[in-house]
Design an enzyme around this catalytic site. Structure first.
Site, PDB file in Angstrom:
ATOM      1  N   TYR A 105       7.946   1.875 -39.556  1.00  0.00           N
ATOM      2  CA  TYR A 105       7.836   0.670 -38.748  1.00  0.00           C
ATOM      3  C   TYR A 105       9.015  -0.230 -39.114  1.00  0.00           C
ATOM      4  O   TYR A 105      10.026   0.243 -39.612  1.00  0.00           O
ATOM      5  CB  TYR A 105       6.435   0.068 -39.050  1.00  0.00           C
ATOM      6  CG  TYR A 105       5.994  -1.032 -38.150  1.00  0.00           C
ATOM      7  CD1 TYR A 105       5.900  -0.844 -36.778  1.00  0.00           C
ATOM      8  CD2 TYR A 105       5.646  -2.272 -38.672  1.00  0.00           C
ATOM      9  CE1 TYR A 105       5.479  -1.877 -35.948  1.00  0.00           C
ATOM     10  CE2 TYR A 105       5.217  -3.299 -37.854  1.00  0.00           C
ATOM     11  CZ  TYR A 105       5.144  -3.098 -36.484  1.00  0.00           C
ATOM     12  OH  TYR A 105       4.736  -4.105 -35.667  1.00  0.00           O
ATOM     13  N   ASP A 118       1.756  -6.931 -26.839  1.00  0.00           N
ATOM     14  CA  ASP A 118       1.694  -7.105 -28.284  1.00  0.00           C
ATOM     15  C   ASP A 118       2.601  -8.243 -28.759  1.00  0.00           C
ATOM     16  O   ASP A 118       2.241  -9.007 -29.657  1.00  0.00           O
ATOM     17  CB  ASP A 118       2.122  -5.779 -28.913  1.00  0.00           C
ATOM     18  CG  ASP A 118       2.012  -5.772 -30.401  1.00  0.00           C
ATOM     19  OD1 ASP A 118       1.050  -6.362 -30.921  1.00  0.00           O
ATOM     20  OD2 ASP A 118       2.874  -5.160 -31.050  1.00  0.00           O
ATOM     21  N   ASP A 119       3.780  -8.358 -28.165  1.00  0.00           N
ATOM     22  CA  ASP A 119       4.729  -9.385 -28.614  1.00  0.00           C
ATOM     23  C   ASP A 119       4.217 -10.780 -28.290  1.00  0.00           C
ATOM     24  O   ASP A 119       4.494 -11.724 -29.016  1.00  0.00           O
ATOM     25  CB  ASP A 119       6.097  -9.154 -27.963  1.00  0.00           C
ATOM     26  CG  ASP A 119       6.637  -7.791 -28.333  1.00  0.00           C
ATOM     27  OD1 ASP A 119       6.835  -7.561 -29.529  1.00  0.00           O
ATOM     28  OD2 ASP A 119       6.805  -6.953 -27.429  1.00  0.00           O
ATOM     29  N   LYS A 172       4.625   2.305 -33.007  1.00  0.00           N
ATOM     30  CA  LYS A 172       3.400   1.496 -32.842  1.00  0.00           C
ATOM     31  C   LYS A 172       2.179   2.419 -32.821  1.00  0.00           C
ATOM     32  O   LYS A 172       1.157   2.129 -33.438  1.00  0.00           O
ATOM     33  CB  LYS A 172       3.473   0.684 -31.540  1.00  0.00           C
ATOM     34  CG  LYS A 172       4.514  -0.420 -31.559  1.00  0.00           C
ATOM     35  CD  LYS A 172       3.977  -1.716 -32.144  1.00  0.00           C
ATOM     36  CE  LYS A 172       5.076  -2.749 -32.317  1.00  0.00           C
ATOM     37  NZ  LYS A 172       4.624  -4.003 -32.903  1.00  0.00           N
ATOM     38  N   GLU A 175       5.199  -3.333 -24.790  1.00  0.00           N
ATOM     39  CA  GLU A 175       5.901  -3.590 -26.046  1.00  0.00           C
ATOM     40  C   GLU A 175       7.402  -3.741 -25.837  1.00  0.00           C
ATOM     41  O   GLU A 175       8.033  -2.904 -25.183  1.00  0.00           O
ATOM     42  CB  GLU A 175       5.639  -2.418 -27.009  1.00  0.00           C
ATOM     43  CG  GLU A 175       6.093  -2.664 -28.427  1.00  0.00           C
ATOM     44  CD  GLU A 175       5.259  -3.728 -29.147  1.00  0.00           C
ATOM     45  OE1 GLU A 175       4.026  -3.660 -29.113  1.00  0.00           O
ATOM     46  OE2 GLU A 175       5.867  -4.634 -29.759  1.00  0.00           O
ATOM     47  N   ASP A 176       7.946  -4.791 -26.388  1.00  0.00           N
ATOM     48  CA  ASP A 176       9.392  -5.011 -26.439  1.00  0.00           C
ATOM     49  C   ASP A 176      10.062  -5.003 -25.060  1.00  0.00           C
ATOM     50  O   ASP A 176      11.149  -4.435 -24.878  1.00  0.00           O
ATOM     51  CB  ASP A 176      10.059  -4.044 -27.429  1.00  0.00           C
ATOM     52  CG  ASP A 176       9.741  -4.451 -28.874  1.00  0.00           C
ATOM     53  OD1 ASP A 176       8.902  -5.348 -29.076  1.00  0.00           O
ATOM     54  OD2 ASP A 176      10.337  -3.877 -29.805  1.00  0.00           O
ATOM     55  N   ARG A 209      14.303  -5.242 -25.117  1.00  0.00           N
ATOM     56  CA  ARG A 209      14.343  -6.187 -26.249  1.00  0.00           C
ATOM     57  C   ARG A 209      13.692  -5.510 -27.445  1.00  0.00           C
ATOM     58  O   ARG A 209      12.544  -5.736 -27.758  1.00  0.00           O
ATOM     59  CB  ARG A 209      13.611  -7.484 -25.844  1.00  0.00           C
ATOM     60  CG  ARG A 209      13.878  -8.665 -26.692  1.00  0.00           C
ATOM     61  CD  ARG A 209      13.165  -8.614 -28.039  1.00  0.00           C
ATOM     62  NE  ARG A 209      11.765  -8.943 -28.008  1.00  0.00           N
ATOM     63  CZ  ARG A 209      10.851  -8.380 -28.804  1.00  0.00           C
ATOM     64  NH1 ARG A 209      11.182  -7.439 -29.674  1.00  0.00           N
ATOM     65  NH2 ARG A 209       9.594  -8.739 -28.723  1.00  0.00           N
ATOM     66  N   ASN A 258      12.443  -9.702 -36.331  1.00  0.00           N
ATOM     67  CA  ASN A 258      12.674  -8.380 -36.908  1.00  0.00           C
ATOM     68  C   ASN A 258      13.937  -7.766 -36.309  1.00  0.00           C
ATOM     69  O   ASN A 258      14.339  -8.167 -35.216  1.00  0.00           O
ATOM     70  CB  ASN A 258      11.482  -7.464 -36.584  1.00  0.00           C
ATOM     71  CG  ASN A 258      10.202  -7.984 -37.173  1.00  0.00           C
ATOM     72  OD1 ASN A 258      10.155  -8.360 -38.329  1.00  0.00           O
ATOM     73  ND2 ASN A 258       9.155  -8.019 -36.364  1.00  0.00           N
TER      74      ASN A 258
HETATM   75  N1  LIG Z   1       6.704 -10.690 -36.609  1.00  0.00           N
HETATM   76  C1  LIG Z   1       6.218 -10.170 -35.504  1.00  0.00           C
HETATM   77  O1  LIG Z   1       5.113  -9.622 -35.468  1.00  0.00           O
HETATM   78  C2  LIG Z   1       7.007 -10.248 -34.250  1.00  0.00           C
HETATM   79  C3  LIG Z   1       8.310 -10.630 -34.241  1.00  0.00           C
HETATM   80  N2  LIG Z   1       8.999 -10.712 -33.070  1.00  0.00           N
HETATM   81  C4  LIG Z   1      10.422 -11.020 -33.145  1.00  0.00           C
HETATM   82  O2  LIG Z   1      10.701 -12.211 -32.451  1.00  0.00           O
HETATM   83  C5  LIG Z   1      11.978 -12.126 -31.879  1.00  0.00           C
HETATM   84  C6  LIG Z   1      11.895 -12.594 -30.433  1.00  0.00           C
HETATM   85  O3  LIG Z   1      11.002 -11.785 -29.712  1.00  0.00           O
HETATM   86  P1  LIG Z   1      10.582 -12.202 -28.232  1.00  0.00           P
HETATM   87  O4  LIG Z   1      10.059 -13.568 -28.203  1.00  0.00           O
HETATM   88  O5  LIG Z   1       9.738 -11.132 -27.697  1.00  0.00           O
HETATM   89  O6  LIG Z   1      12.008 -12.156 -27.515  1.00  0.00           O
HETATM   90  P2  LIG Z   1      12.513 -13.034 -26.297  1.00  0.00           P
HETATM   91  O7  LIG Z   1      13.832 -12.484 -25.920  1.00  0.00           O
HETATM   92  O8  LIG Z   1      11.446 -13.113 -25.282  1.00  0.00           O
HETATM   93  O9  LIG Z   1      12.673 -14.495 -26.943  1.00  0.00           O
HETATM   94  C7  LIG Z   1      13.715 -14.887 -27.792  1.00  0.00           C
HETATM   95  C8  LIG Z   1      14.114 -16.275 -27.376  1.00  0.00           C
HETATM   96  O10 LIG Z   1      15.015 -16.813 -28.325  1.00  0.00           O
HETATM   97  C9  LIG Z   1      16.066 -17.445 -27.574  1.00  0.00           C
HETATM   98  N3  LIG Z   1      17.270 -17.631 -28.356  1.00  0.00           N
HETATM   99  C10 LIG Z   1      18.364 -16.846 -28.419  1.00  0.00           C
HETATM  100  N4  LIG Z   1      19.280 -17.385 -29.237  1.00  0.00           N
HETATM  101  C11 LIG Z   1      18.761 -18.543 -29.681  1.00  0.00           C
HETATM  102  C12 LIG Z   1      19.220 -19.552 -30.544  1.00  0.00           C
HETATM  103  N5  LIG Z   1      20.422 -19.458 -31.117  1.00  0.00           N
HETATM  104  N6  LIG Z   1      18.428 -20.609 -30.793  1.00  0.00           N
HETATM  105  C13 LIG Z   1      17.222 -20.712 -30.219  1.00  0.00           C
HETATM  106  N7  LIG Z   1      16.735 -19.783 -29.383  1.00  0.00           N
HETATM  107  C14 LIG Z   1      17.478 -18.708 -29.132  1.00  0.00           C
HETATM  108  C15 LIG Z   1      16.238 -16.511 -26.408  1.00  0.00           C
HETATM  109  O11 LIG Z   1      17.001 -17.089 -25.374  1.00  0.00           O
HETATM  110  P3  LIG Z   1      17.842 -16.111 -24.391  1.00  0.00           P
HETATM  111  O12 LIG Z   1      16.794 -15.385 -23.580  1.00  0.00           O
HETATM  112  O13 LIG Z   1      18.673 -17.047 -23.604  1.00  0.00           O
HETATM  113  O14 LIG Z   1      18.617 -15.196 -25.242  1.00  0.00           O
HETATM  114  C16 LIG Z   1      14.803 -16.266 -26.016  1.00  0.00           C
HETATM  115  O15 LIG Z   1      14.273 -17.281 -25.195  1.00  0.00           O
HETATM  116  C17 LIG Z   1      12.470 -10.694 -32.071  1.00  0.00           C
HETATM  117  O16 LIG Z   1      13.396 -10.666 -33.120  1.00  0.00           O
HETATM  118  C18 LIG Z   1      11.243  -9.936 -32.470  1.00  0.00           C
HETATM  119  O17 LIG Z   1      11.515  -8.911 -33.383  1.00  0.00           O
HETATM  120  C19 LIG Z   1       8.422 -10.467 -31.856  1.00  0.00           C
HETATM  121  C20 LIG Z   1       7.111 -10.071 -31.805  1.00  0.00           C
HETATM  122  C21 LIG Z   1       6.330  -9.865 -33.010  1.00  0.00           C
HETATM  123  C1  LIG Z   2       6.818  -6.610 -34.531  1.00  0.00           C
HETATM  124  C2  LIG Z   2       7.221  -6.580 -33.141  1.00  0.00           C
HETATM  125  O1  LIG Z   2       6.446  -6.239 -32.268  1.00  0.00           O
HETATM  126  C3  LIG Z   2       8.560  -6.965 -32.794  1.00  0.00           C
HETATM  127  O2  LIG Z   2       9.317  -7.397 -33.657  1.00  0.00           O
HETATM  128  O3  LIG Z   2       8.891  -6.857 -31.609  1.00  0.00           O
HETATM  129 MG   LIG Z   3       7.403  -5.789 -30.438  1.00  0.00          MG
END
Ligand SMILES: NC(=O)C1=CN([C@@H]2O[C@H](COP(=O)(O)OP(=O)(O)OC[C@H]3O[C@@H](n4cnc5c(N)ncnc54)[C@H](OP(=O)(O)O)[C@@H]3O)[C@@H](O)[C@H]2O)C=CC1
Ligand SMILES: CC(=O)C(=O)O
Ligand SMILES: [Mg+2]
Length: 566
Positions: free
Chosen positions: A105, A270-271, A176, A247-248, A158, A420
């Site tokens: 993972y 999941d996200d 997953k 997912e993603d 993503r 991540n």
């Molecule tokens: N710990 C966990 O269980 C999980 C962790 N995550 C992590 O969260 C992260 C985001 O996932 P997710 O929300 O699905 O992705 P998204 O792409 O939906 O969201 C990321 C957001 O961050 C914005 N962004 C980019 N650069 C910046 C910056 N410099 N400052 C502020 N905001 C910024 C993006 O804007 P733009 O679209 O314009 O680039 C976008 O709106 C990933 O790294 C993922 O691995 C996600 C799910 C679970």
């Molecule tokens: C953990 C997870 O789902 C992610 O980073 O996208």
């Molecule tokens: Mg994910």
């Protein structure tokens, strides 16, 4: 903790023999086939004479695993093992969860996706590519998928914080679902990884001669929507009760697809929802640890896409449950995205961001950037957040200046760099502990080694949706739930929060240890199934529901084999 009930072992009946049997990973026992089974299934000569046991095989593979030079080699080693002997693969993981999780993972799966084409060996899961769209039904109708009860699907746009990985994104559904089995006990044959290959905008991948995906720019707009729709319709027709986990997917598609399909079949993203549940549990635990009740906290998000919006929505619900009015609850949120603080004047916000945008008038006396936006540092200074959550995929987003500014105003700042893999985390626990003089309460998306500071050892918890999605899936599948409600996600979060060591001891870790993830998943599953029962989303009741939960559990043990003839 009480032991998890197990379903009764059965006998495996198969007509496969010889190499056909040894090359079928779900049946293969390797050297553990008994003398009688070797007679019955024509295995003599194909295996060395010594009859082994699962315990010996685990010990042998663990030694080989540990001798791999780096995390990526360990990842490939485990992927190969999964394609050779699934029982052994899962026995190895379940007996060594803490050691194996960072490999199968996050973080190692990230490189596994980036280098997917380089290490591809054997088919696993289903690739549905855009040019094959007329064949979707035919592909899914194959009898080999008769037993499927849950699907994890991605389009690879993503992948963690690593962006568009094209077909390499298949590593995520595979990883997953490996946790569905390893942590929740769902039978491997019930689990189907699916990849929707609509091309990739990652030019490095497209220009790679070894790239295995469809070499085309991403299909978008109505063509994309129709393609996904054909897939979902085919899924519903083929398996009317199947669970579909998204997912993603990239921000815009993630929310849109969830809203479109969550009322058509049992489905969750999941996200958005799994992450929301684990983040909420972590924040509830942090409230125990800080002694500051949930209703008093102020939340600042850095990155406000799929995960950010999902977490904010569930935290908001929890604030309302804690007695805050709609207005009071909403007033506790500040969201920074690429343009800075989201305000009602910010152009181009998507629908799930808009409700959390602040009034621009509120920031009139604040310092603005040349483009009119408000920076993270300025927001921290003005808002004095008690909880800062990073889901931006931007390493370094929690800079020293920002973290020190936060710690200046809050006794125990709760800082959750959730992105991540490790290379995309907003900050490392090492830096956060140093910059806050050990006061920060930290949760990270990927695992980190303990930090030594001023003669003390600081351990941080892994706030990752792996605490939620395996149990959530087990609860949904065992209950044969018709839909996945917000109430079921909330039940998952509450079940995890109830297991937080901080419930008994405020200075204990926020979440239960990783090696109790099987118990966590079981408790989450029971809570989810009961909530489905309460909301009338399952036809199963009381003892039947309980029995179905028990019967769904599969264990990685070798069962006796019987030859099916004729
Ligand atoms: N710990 C966990 O269980 C999980 C962790 N995550 C992590 O969260 C992260 C985001 O996932 P997710 O929300 O699905 O992705 P998204 O792409 O939906 O969201 C990321 C957001 O961050 C914005 N962004 C980019 N650069 C910046 C910056 N410099 N400052 C502020 N905001 C910024 C993006 O804007 P733009 O679209 O314009 O680039 C976008 O709106 C990933 O790294 C993922 O691995 C996600 C799910 C679970
Ligand atoms: C953990 C997870 O789902 C992610 O980073 O996208
Ligand atoms: Mg994910």
């Amino acid at each position: 903790m009480p032991p998890i009930p197990r379903s009764t072992p059965e006998i495996v009946e198969t007509s496969l023999t010889g190499l056909g049997l040894l090359n079928t990973p779900i049946f293969n026992k390797g050297t553990a086939f008994t003398e009688e089974e070797r007679d019955e299934f024509s295995l003599h000569g194909l295996l060395p004479p010594q009859i082994g046991t699962l315990d010996q095989q685990v010990a042998r593979r663990l030694k080989a695993f540990r001798s791999q030079p780096d995390a990526f080699s360990k990842y490939t080693f485990m992927r190969d093992l999964q394609d050779v002997n699934e029982t052994l693969f899962y026995a190895l993981i379940t007996r060594n969860v803490e050691e194996m999780l960072p490999v199968v993972y996050t973080p190692a799966v990230g490189e596994g996706c980036q280098r997917f084409s380089e290490i591809w060996r054997k088919p696993r899961g289903v690739f549905l590519s855009y040019p094959n769209q007329d064949r979707i039904e035919r592909i899914l109708n194959h009898p080999r998928y008769d037993g499927v009860r849950c699907i994890v699907v991605s389009d690879g746009e993503r992948i963690l914080g690593l962006g568009d990985q094209g077909a390499g994104g298949m590593g995520i559904p595979i990883g997953k679902l490996a946790l569905y089995t390893a942590l929740a006990g769902i039978h491997p044959l019930s689990c189907l990884p699916v990849f929707l290959d609509v091309g990739t905008d990652n030019e490095e991948r497209r220009n790679d001669p070894l790239y295995l995906g469809w070499k085309h720019e991403r299909v978008r707009g109505p063509e994309y929507d129709n393609f996904v729709d054909r897939f979902v319709r085919a899924v519903k027709k083929r398996w009317p009760h199947v669970l579909l986990q998204w997912e993603d997917f990239a921000g815009a598609n993630a929310g849109k697809l969830l809203e479109k399909y969550r009322n058509q079949l049992p489905s969750f993203n999941d996200d958005i929802q799994g992450t929301a549940a684990v983040a909420l549990s972590t924040v509830l635990a942090a409230a125990n640890a800080t002694g500051m009740p949930l209703r008093e906290h102020r939340f600042l998000f850095v990155g406000f896409g799929a995960a950010g919006c999902g977490i904010a929505s569930f935290l908001e619900l929890a604030l309302k449950h804690a007695g805050l009015s709609d207005e009071e609850a909403r007033s506790r949120f500040y969201a920074i995205d690429r343009p800075g603080l989201l305000m009602d004047s910010t152009p181009g916000m998507h629908p799930s961001q808009q409700p959390f945008a602040r009034k621009a008038s509120e920031t009139e006396s604040w310092q603005h950037m040349p483009d009119g936006g408000v920076s993270l540092l300025e927001t921290v200074e003005r808002v004095r957040p008690t909880v800062m959550i990073g889901v931006s995929g931007q390493p370094g987003a929690f800079s020293e200046e920002v973290v020190r500014a936060m710690a200046k105003h809050v006794e125990r700042p709760v800082i959750l760099p959730l992105s991540n893999p490790t290379s995309r985390a907003e900050a490392t626990p090492h830096d956060l502990i140093h910059w806050t003089d050990g006061k920060a309460i930290i949760g990270t998306g990927s695992p980190y080694a303990p930090v030594e500071y001023n003669g003390q050892t600081y351990r941080t918890v892994q706030t990752n949706n792996s605490y939620i999605f395996p149990g959530l899936a087990l609860g949904i599948v065992a209950a044969r739930a018709r839909r996945v409600s917000d109430g079921m996600i909330m039940a998952a979060a509450e079940a995890l929060a109830a297991m937080s060591p901080t419930v008994k001891n405020a200075s204990a870790p926020l979440l239960p240890p990783l090696d109790t993830l099987r118990e966590v998943s079981w408790n989450v599953a029971v809570a989810v199934a009961r909530e489905a029962e309460k909301e009338g989303l399952t036809a199963l009741r009381g003892a039947d529901l309980e029995a179905s939960l028990h019967a769904t559990i599969w264990e990685p043990v070798y069962l006796p084999f019987k030859r099916r003839r004729g």
